[in-house]
Write an enzyme that holds these catalytic residues in place. Structure first.
Site, PDB file in Angstrom:
ATOM      1  N   HIS A   7      27.435  47.361  46.924  1.00 42.51           N
ATOM      2  CA  HIS A   7      26.596  46.950  45.799  1.00 42.51           C
ATOM      3  C   HIS A   7      25.542  45.993  45.968  1.00 42.51           C
ATOM      4  O   HIS A   7      24.673  45.718  45.195  1.00 42.51           O
ATOM      5  CB  HIS A   7      27.435  46.377  44.471  1.00 42.51           C
ATOM      6  CG  HIS A   7      28.012  45.111  44.977  1.00 42.51           C
ATOM      7  ND1 HIS A   7      28.942  44.904  45.797  1.00 42.51           N
ATOM      8  CD2 HIS A   7      27.727  43.596  44.373  1.00 42.51           C
ATOM      9  CE1 HIS A   7      29.213  43.304  46.155  1.00 42.51           C
ATOM     10  NE2 HIS A   7      28.322  42.711  44.896  1.00 42.51           N
ATOM     11  N   ASP A   8      25.678  45.425  47.605  1.00 42.13           N
ATOM     12  CA  ASP A   8      24.334  44.411  48.001  1.00 42.13           C
ATOM     13  C   ASP A   8      23.550  45.223  48.957  1.00 42.13           C
ATOM     14  O   ASP A   8      22.668  44.447  49.388  1.00 42.13           O
ATOM     15  CB  ASP A   8      25.106  43.447  48.631  1.00 42.13           C
ATOM     16  CG  ASP A   8      25.946  42.348  47.529  1.00 42.13           C
ATOM     17  OD1 ASP A   8      25.490  42.442  46.449  1.00 42.13           O
ATOM     18  OD2 ASP A   8      26.661  41.566  48.103  1.00 42.13           O
ATOM     19  N   GLU A  48      34.428  38.605  51.994  1.00 43.40           N
ATOM     20  CA  GLU A  48      33.177  38.970  52.455  1.00 43.40           C
ATOM     21  C   GLU A  48      32.799  37.819  53.165  1.00 43.40           C
ATOM     22  O   GLU A  48      32.404  36.663  52.630  1.00 43.40           O
ATOM     23  CB  GLU A  48      32.319  38.866  51.224  1.00 43.40           C
ATOM     24  CG  GLU A  48      31.277  39.448  51.283  1.00 43.40           C
ATOM     25  CD  GLU A  48      30.080  38.995  50.282  1.00 43.40           C
ATOM     26  OE1 GLU A  48      29.007  39.824  50.141  1.00 43.40           O
ATOM     27  OE2 GLU A  48      30.359  38.074  49.764  1.00 43.40           O
ATOM     28  N   ASP A  58      34.563  36.824  47.391  1.00 42.39           N
ATOM     29  CA  ASP A  58      33.379  36.656  47.380  1.00 42.39           C
ATOM     30  C   ASP A  58      32.469  35.507  48.110  1.00 42.39           C
ATOM     31  O   ASP A  58      33.034  34.480  47.932  1.00 42.39           O
ATOM     32  CB  ASP A  58      32.580  36.734  45.805  1.00 42.39           C
ATOM     33  CG  ASP A  58      31.123  36.821  45.697  1.00 42.39           C
ATOM     34  OD1 ASP A  58      30.734  37.961  46.029  1.00 42.39           O
ATOM     35  OD2 ASP A  58      30.391  35.841  45.592  1.00 42.39           O
ATOM     36  N   ASN A  71      31.731  54.363  25.719  1.00 39.24           N
ATOM     37  CA  ASN A  71      31.445  53.880  24.329  1.00 39.24           C
ATOM     38  C   ASN A  71      29.896  54.238  23.948  1.00 39.24           C
ATOM     39  O   ASN A  71      29.475  53.531  22.851  1.00 39.24           O
ATOM     40  CB  ASN A  71      31.935  52.527  23.822  1.00 39.24           C
ATOM     41  CG  ASN A  71      31.027  51.528  24.667  1.00 39.24           C
ATOM     42  OD1 ASN A  71      30.379  51.682  25.675  1.00 39.24           O
ATOM     43  ND2 ASN A  71      31.233  50.147  24.304  1.00 39.24           N
ATOM     44  N   ASP A  90      27.072  52.920  25.234  1.00 39.75           N
ATOM     45  CA  ASP A  90      26.222  51.644  25.188  1.00 39.75           C
ATOM     46  C   ASP A  90      25.299  51.724  26.273  1.00 39.75           C
ATOM     47  O   ASP A  90      24.437  50.590  26.579  1.00 39.75           O
ATOM     48  CB  ASP A  90      26.897  50.448  24.912  1.00 39.75           C
ATOM     49  CG  ASP A  90      27.855  49.987  25.987  1.00 39.75           C
ATOM     50  OD1 ASP A  90      28.106  50.764  26.863  1.00 39.75           O
ATOM     51  OD2 ASP A  90      28.227  48.954  25.800  1.00 39.75           O
ATOM     52  N   ASP A  98      37.411  40.869  42.047  1.00 37.03           N
ATOM     53  CA  ASP A  98      36.684  40.346  42.705  1.00 37.03           C
ATOM     54  C   ASP A  98      36.708  38.680  42.379  1.00 37.03           C
ATOM     55  O   ASP A  98      36.771  38.046  41.453  1.00 37.03           O
ATOM     56  CB  ASP A  98      35.245  40.404  42.305  1.00 37.03           C
ATOM     57  CG  ASP A  98      34.211  40.361  43.596  1.00 37.03           C
ATOM     58  OD1 ASP A  98      34.221  39.413  44.025  1.00 37.03           O
ATOM     59  OD2 ASP A  98      33.343  41.651  43.439  1.00 37.03           O
TER      60      ASP A  98
HETATM   61  O1  TEU Z   1      27.106  38.360  48.161  1.00 38.62           O
HETATM   62  C1  TEU Z   1      27.032  37.300  49.084  1.00 38.62           C
HETATM   63  C2  TEU Z   1      25.941  37.355  50.189  1.00 38.62           C
HETATM   64  O2  TEU Z   1      25.794  36.394  50.902  1.00 38.62           O
HETATM   65  C3  TEU Z   1      24.881  38.461  50.188  1.00 38.62           C
HETATM   66  O3  TEU Z   1      25.441  39.717  49.998  1.00 38.62           O
HETATM   67  C4  TEU Z   1      23.567  38.308  49.242  1.00 38.62           C
HETATM   68  O4  TEU Z   1      23.950  38.068  48.101  1.00 38.62           O
HETATM   69  C5  TEU Z   1      22.562  39.191  49.493  1.00 38.62           C
HETATM   70  O5  TEU Z   1      22.403  39.478  51.008  1.00 38.62           O
HETATM   71  C6  TEU Z   1      21.380  38.812  48.871  1.00 38.62           C
HETATM   72  O6  TEU Z   1      20.394  39.805  48.829  1.00 38.62           O
HETATM   73  C7  TEU Z   1      27.823  38.150  47.186  1.00 38.62           C
HETATM   74  C8  TEU Z   1      28.049  39.324  46.318  1.00 38.62           C
HETATM   75  O7  TEU Z   1      28.662  40.600  46.870  1.00 38.62           O
HETATM   76  C9  TEU Z   1      26.683  39.349  45.475  1.00 38.62           C
HETATM   77  O8  TEU Z   1      26.802  40.684  44.788  1.00 38.62           O
HETATM   78  C10 TEU Z   1      26.449  38.006  44.796  1.00 38.62           C
HETATM   79  O9  TEU Z   1      25.146  38.218  44.309  1.00 38.62           O
HETATM   80  C11 TEU Z   1      26.736  36.901  45.664  1.00 38.62           C
HETATM   81  O10 TEU Z   1      27.842  36.991  46.424  1.00 38.62           O
HETATM   82  C12 TEU Z   1      26.736  35.520  44.749  1.00 38.62           C
HETATM   83  O11 TEU Z   1      27.911  35.825  44.201  1.00 38.62           O
HETATM   84 CA    CA Z   2      30.159  51.054  27.616  1.00 40.66          CA
END
Ligand code: TEU
Ligand code: CA
Length: 558
Positions: free
Chosen positions: A329-330, A257, A200, A23, A25, A98
């Site tokens: 993503h981390d 996780e 998570d 969309n 944005d 998630d």
């Molecule tokens: O991550 C949990 C976690 O302990 C690590 O990945 C931590 O966030 C990272 O090392 C810090 O740099 C999960 C999610 O994947 C993460 O994106 C979230 O920020 C976190 O939980 C809190 O929900």
């Molecule tokens: Ca969008």
């Protein structure tokens, strides 16, 4: 080991803000995921985990949920979510959401009520405690994102606990009413047609309930909060209750996780009667990290990478499936992290892909991995959005690094490396959006690293991933690639990563030359077929094989 419906599948993580914007944005959305389902299907993906899309103030990019029953308007509507579930089902694909239930957002109704009356019903949904006699916090644990885990509640002598940001108060799993609310919510989603959840930060739900001080590990006098996990026990009681109340009745998939667990707990977590169906294998992401912060971390070496991967595959083989990742993503992009600096190329990207895809376990790709997306070269801290990176930047500055050095130090590790928009084409903003700007900058290498260009090139990283996935699913090899034993070989050789996958029917041999230099290795096998090769030829004769720099081959041998 019992066989499960998901064992032969391939999974993929979507970070929705950066996947595809429809969309205009500048932020990815649910419609974007629906639009790209056919793309994922063609690649060979069966299971999709979507990072949080619930209503959120986005202090930690959706990992701070203010309403578990609503879709955040940034992503779309509940109708679109239902449409996505239906479209996925049509294609025999599975959607995972998630599950973020170690904590919620400070904007969640429960927390708002708890703050109005900390001693009331909702106060018990959280960890609320009085400070020490001198008025300091109950104990000296440091949150994952820096500072004390305890935040004072104005007008009282009480504090609430947050393992992550102060806007992410921890939910009190010891309270049965909280657990009931969570199971109700999970079942509500599973009944809608969800195939399961990625769970998570789950190891954090069981605290050391003595809330005791730990030996300080930085000069702020605090100790990393996760160190309390060693003194916490009994988490499996909660996890098995959750499993039996939600996942099992739905035959749903659950993937945890969790860091910082003990090797002897593996059976308990992913064995036949385990708490989860699978958990992520984070073993290589922990190497080189240290108490002081990211600025002191060092790169993992190729031999370390090999030895750690081999260990974790050998330990999990015949216990259960770990999920194999090179990034998420981390984490920084795997090709920028596990391939030594200056050696990242199409060859080395394909080598890493081969090792990951043919190891024992469930392959779990992260968006953009299939085209070999790399780390971003951040030019200034202003380009970074991630709460964790910003904290680590300040940690580095406090340790005396200049701004420039601090930026360099955190750039290599930043979670935003993996969060830049997916590069769909060579068009403006990599075809991710029609907007003029994007919520995180697009990696400037999109002109060459992008889906459209790579789809047209038979030799691209994209096509190589596609072939790896196809090999795993090929009825002739599936039994061996999915369930076969995992047997390392030639481990004494420097920077060589080789292993067999063996079933009663077939033996495959994977050889990866983890260096830019060519080499010769002793080789006495009779090769029945070269199933995959990232170089033009595989030369072997007279008891020797020659390997190009970063060559990876998959052989069927006798
Ligand atoms: O991550 C949990 C976690 O302990 C690590 O990945 C931590 O966030 C990272 O090392 C810090 O740099 C999960 C999610 O994947 C993460 O994106 C979230 O920020 C976190 O939980 C809190 O929900
Ligand atoms: Ca969008």
């Amino acid at each position: 080991m019992k066989r499960k419906w998901w064992h032969e599948k391939v999974a993929y993580q979507i970070y929705p803000k950066s996947f595809y914007d429809t969309n205009g944005d500048g932020v990815g959305d649910l419609r974007g995921i629906i639009d790209k389902l056919d793309y994922l299907k063609e690649l060979g993906i069966d299971i999709i985990w979507i990072s949080p899309i619930y209503k959120s103030p986005f202090v930690d990019q959706g990992y701070d949920i203010s309403d578990y029953y609503a879709i955040d308007p940034a992503f779309g509507t509940m109708e679109e979510m239902e449409e996505l579930l239906a479209e996925a089902k049509k294609r025999d694909m599975h959607i995972l959401m998630d599950l973020v239930v170690n904590h919620c957002s400070d904007q969640h109704e429960w927390f708002q009520k708890a703050m109005q009356d900390p001693d009331g019903e909702y106060g018990k949904y959280f960890y609320i405690m009085e400070g020490k006699e001198d008025g300091t916090p109950p104990c000296n644990w440091r949150s994952y994102f820096g500072g004390s885990v305890w935040e004072p509640i104005p007008g009282t002598n009480k504090y609430y606990l947050h393992m992550f940001a102060k806007e992410q108060p921890d939910l009190n799993w010891e309270n049965p009413a909280v657990r009931e609310e969570i199971y109700k919510m999970m079942n509500w989603w599973l009944d809608k047609g969800l195939s399961g959840f990625r769970i998570d930060a789950i190891i954090n739900i069981k605290k050391d309930l003595t809330f005791s001080d730990l030996p300080a590990d930085r000069d702020d006098g605090l100790a990393a909060g996760w160190k309390m996990l060693e003194h916490a026990s009994g988490i499996e009681v909660f996890l098995k209750e959750m499993r039996d109340r939600t996942f099992r009745p739905h035959n749903a998939f659950s993937i945890g996780e969790l860091f910082n667990f003990k090797a002897e707990d593996l059976e308990n977590f992913i064995g036949d009667d385990g708490c989860f169906e699978s958990i992520f294998d984070f073993s290589t992401t922990q190497v080189g990290m240290c108490d002081e912060g990211w600025y002191q971390s060092r790169r993992i070496t190729p031999n370390e990478y090999r030895d750690i991967v081999f260990d974790s595959k050998k330990t999990s083989c015949n216990v259960g499936f770990l999920a194999n990742i090179i990034e998420n993503h981390d984490e920084p992009r795997g090709v920028s992290r596990y391939i030594p600096e200056g050696e990242c190329s199409e060859m080395s990207k394909k080598m890493l892909a081969t090792v990951m895809m043919l190891s024992y376990g469930l392959p779990f790709l992260y968006q953009g991995q299939e085209i070999g997306m790399t780390n971003m070269e951040f030019e200034s801290i202003d380009q970074i959005n991630d709460i964790s990176t910003i904290d680590e930047y300040h940690v580095a500055q406090r340790a005396g690094l200049s701004d420039k050095e601090a930026l360099k130090a955190v750039s290599d590790m930043s979670r935003d490396n993996a969060r830049t928009p997916v590069q769909w084409s060579a068009e403006k903003n990599a075809g991710f959006t029609t907007a003029d700007s994007t919520w995180l900058p697009v990696n400037p290498n999109y002109k060459t690293v992008n889906v459209e260009t790579e789809m047209q090139d038979e030799n691209s990283v994209y096509h190589f991933y596609k072939k790896l996935i196809a090999l795993r699913k090929n009825p002739e090899y599936r039994e061996t690639v999915v369930y076969g034993d995992f047997l390392p070989v030639w481990q004494e050789q420097d920077r060589l990563m080789a292993f067999y996958r063996k079933s009663s029917e077939k033996t495959l041999l994977v050889i990866a030359n983890y260096q830019k230099e060519e080499r010769e290795i002793p080789f006495a096998h009779r090769v029945k077929a070269v199933l995959l090769n990232n170089a033009e030829v595989f030369e072997q004769a007279d008891g020797k094989a020659a390997l190009r720099g970063y060559q990876a081959v998959v052989l069927e041998v006798e």
